[in-house]
Design a protein around this motif. Structure first.
Motif, short mmCIF file in Angstrom:
data_model
loop_
_atom_site.label_atom_id
_atom_site.label_comp_id
_atom_site.label_asym_id
_atom_site.label_seq_id
_atom_site.Cartn_x
_atom_site.Cartn_y
_atom_site.Cartn_z
N THR A 27 9.05 -3.61 6.84
CA THR A 27 9.96 -3.01 7.81
C THR A 27 11.26 -2.61 7.11
O THR A 27 11.61 -3.17 6.06
N ALA A 28 11.97 -1.67 7.70
CA ALA A 28 13.23 -1.22 7.11
C ALA A 28 14.24 -2.36 7.03
O ALA A 28 14.91 -2.55 6.00
N ASN A 29 14.35 -3.15 8.09
CA ASN A 29 15.30 -4.26 8.08
C ASN A 29 14.91 -5.32 7.05
O ASN A 29 15.78 -5.94 6.42
N GLY A 30 13.62 -5.53 6.89
CA GLY A 30 13.16 -6.47 5.88
C GLY A 30 13.54 -6.02 4.48
O GLY A 30 13.98 -6.84 3.65
N VAL A 31 13.39 -4.73 4.20
CA VAL A 31 13.77 -4.20 2.89
C VAL A 31 15.27 -4.31 2.70
O VAL A 31 15.76 -4.62 1.60
N ALA A 64 16.43 -1.00 -3.31
CA ALA A 64 16.06 -1.44 -1.95
C ALA A 64 16.97 -0.79 -0.92
O ALA A 64 16.52 -0.44 0.19
N ASP A 65 18.25 -0.60 -1.27
CA ASP A 65 19.19 0.04 -0.34
C ASP A 65 18.76 1.47 -0.04
O ASP A 65 19.00 1.96 1.07
N GLY A 66 18.17 2.15 -1.00
CA GLY A 66 17.65 3.49 -0.74
C GLY A 66 16.32 3.47 -0.03
O GLY A 66 16.03 4.33 0.80
N ASP A 68 15.18 1.23 2.18
CA ASP A 68 15.17 0.83 3.60
C ASP A 68 15.24 2.05 4.51
O ASP A 68 14.54 2.13 5.53
N GLY A 69 16.07 3.02 4.13
CA GLY A 69 16.14 4.24 4.92
C GLY A 69 14.85 5.03 4.86
O GLY A 69 14.42 5.63 5.86
N ALA A 70 14.19 5.04 3.70
CA ALA A 70 12.92 5.75 3.56
C ALA A 70 11.84 5.10 4.42
O ALA A 70 11.03 5.81 5.05
N VAL A 71 11.83 3.77 4.46
CA VAL A 71 10.87 3.07 5.32
C VAL A 71 11.16 3.37 6.78
O VAL A 71 10.25 3.60 7.59
N ALA A 72 12.45 3.40 7.15
CA ALA A 72 12.82 3.70 8.54
C ALA A 72 12.37 5.11 8.92
O ALA A 72 11.87 5.33 10.04
N ARG A 73 12.54 6.06 8.02
CA ARG A 73 12.11 7.43 8.32
C ARG A 73 10.60 7.53 8.47
O ARG A 73 10.10 8.38 9.19
N ALA A 74 9.88 6.65 7.77
CA ALA A 74 8.43 6.66 7.84
C ALA A 74 7.91 5.92 9.07
O ALA A 74 6.74 6.08 9.44
N ASP A 79 19.38 2.14 15.73
CA ASP A 79 20.82 2.00 15.54
C ASP A 79 21.15 0.67 14.87
O ASP A 79 22.05 0.60 14.02
N PHE A 80 20.42 -0.38 15.25
CA PHE A 80 20.69 -1.68 14.62
C PHE A 80 20.38 -1.64 13.13
O PHE A 80 21.10 -2.23 12.32
N GLY A 81 19.32 -0.94 12.76
CA GLY A 81 18.97 -0.83 11.35
C GLY A 81 20.09 -0.19 10.55
O GLY A 81 20.42 -0.64 9.45
N GLY A 82 20.68 0.87 11.09
CA GLY A 82 21.80 1.52 10.42
C GLY A 82 23.00 0.61 10.34
O GLY A 82 23.72 0.59 9.32
N TYR A 83 23.24 -0.14 11.41
CA TYR A 83 24.36 -1.09 11.43
C TYR A 83 24.16 -2.20 10.41
O TYR A 83 25.07 -2.54 9.64
N LEU A 84 22.94 -2.76 10.36
CA LEU A 84 22.65 -3.82 9.40
C LEU A 84 22.80 -3.31 7.97
O LEU A 84 23.35 -4.00 7.10
N ASP A 85 22.36 -2.09 7.73
CA ASP A 85 22.43 -1.51 6.39
C ASP A 85 23.87 -1.42 5.89
O ASP A 85 24.17 -1.82 4.76
N ILE A 86 24.77 -0.92 6.73
CA ILE A 86 26.16 -0.74 6.28
C ILE A 86 26.84 -2.10 6.15
O ILE A 86 27.66 -2.31 5.23
N ALA A 87 26.52 -3.05 7.03
CA ALA A 87 27.11 -4.39 6.93
C ALA A 87 26.69 -5.07 5.63
O ALA A 87 27.51 -5.68 4.93
#
Length: 202
Positions: A27-31, A64-66, A68-74, A79-87
């Protein structure tokens, strides 16, 4: 400043790898959290004086930071995923300078504190600008598809990664590098505030 160019090079292979990870159940959040763990491990190694070894998990965390977004797009962007990523990004950005201070507080303390203050100021200007852009319906994809509005600047993620690599390779130059990069961070934040004043003063 370099993110838009870096994205043109790295997004295609990242998207391909991201699709493969998504197919395997990642999952994106897992990555994102894996990337955080790697980044904090890099900080631990720096704090212990293992600068060269720290480069491995540091660069892996940015991969991994790059991804997670690729997994999310797939799969599915949230919104939470984007929030978690920036935090998580901001925690990583703060952990690396802190690790150099922990390693040698007497020599690196003042420069490290200045760098962390610069990161704090720059990060606040970035997030505040994103709020204004969202309020006014402004969008950009110059840094790729993002949940938040990513305003460009003199220093962005690519420059920060290069800076961290230089710190690990030339740790004895932490103090001058931190003062220099921190000054550029302050400049970036001030320029972003002036841009917001020009665009969003009504």
């Amino acid at each position: 400043m370099l993110d838009r160019y870096a994205r043109q090079l790295i997004d295609p292979p990242l998207n391909q790898i991201g699709r493969g990870l998504a197919a395997r159940g990642f999952t994106a959040n897992g990555v994102t959290l894996i990337g955080l763990g790697l980044g904090l491990f890099a900080a631990l190694l720096i704090g212990l004086g293992q600068f060269a070894w720290a480069l491995v998990p540091l660069l892996a965390s940015r991969l991994a930071d790059g991804l997670d977004g690729a997994v999310a797009r797939a799969t599915q962007k949230t919104d939470f995923g984007g929030y978690l990523d920036i935090a998580v990004d901001f925690l990583f950005y703060g952990a690396i300078p802190m690790a150099f201070v922990i390693y040698d507080p007497a020599a690196n303390g003042a420069a490290g504190a200045f760098l962390l203050a610069a990161f704090y100021f720059n990060g606040t200007s970035f997030l505040g600008y994103a709020i204004l852009a969202e309020k006014h319906g402004h969008k950009t994809d110059l840094q790729g598809q993002k949940t938040l509005y990513y305003s460009n600047g003199l220093l962005e993620g690519t420059e920060t990664i290069i800076f961290f690599v230089l710190l690990c390779l030339f740790e004895t130059f932490f103090v001058p590098l931190a003062w220099f990069f921190g000054s550029l961070c302050f400049t970036t934040a001030i320029l972003r505030i002036l841009a917001a004043k020009r665009i969003y003063t009504t």
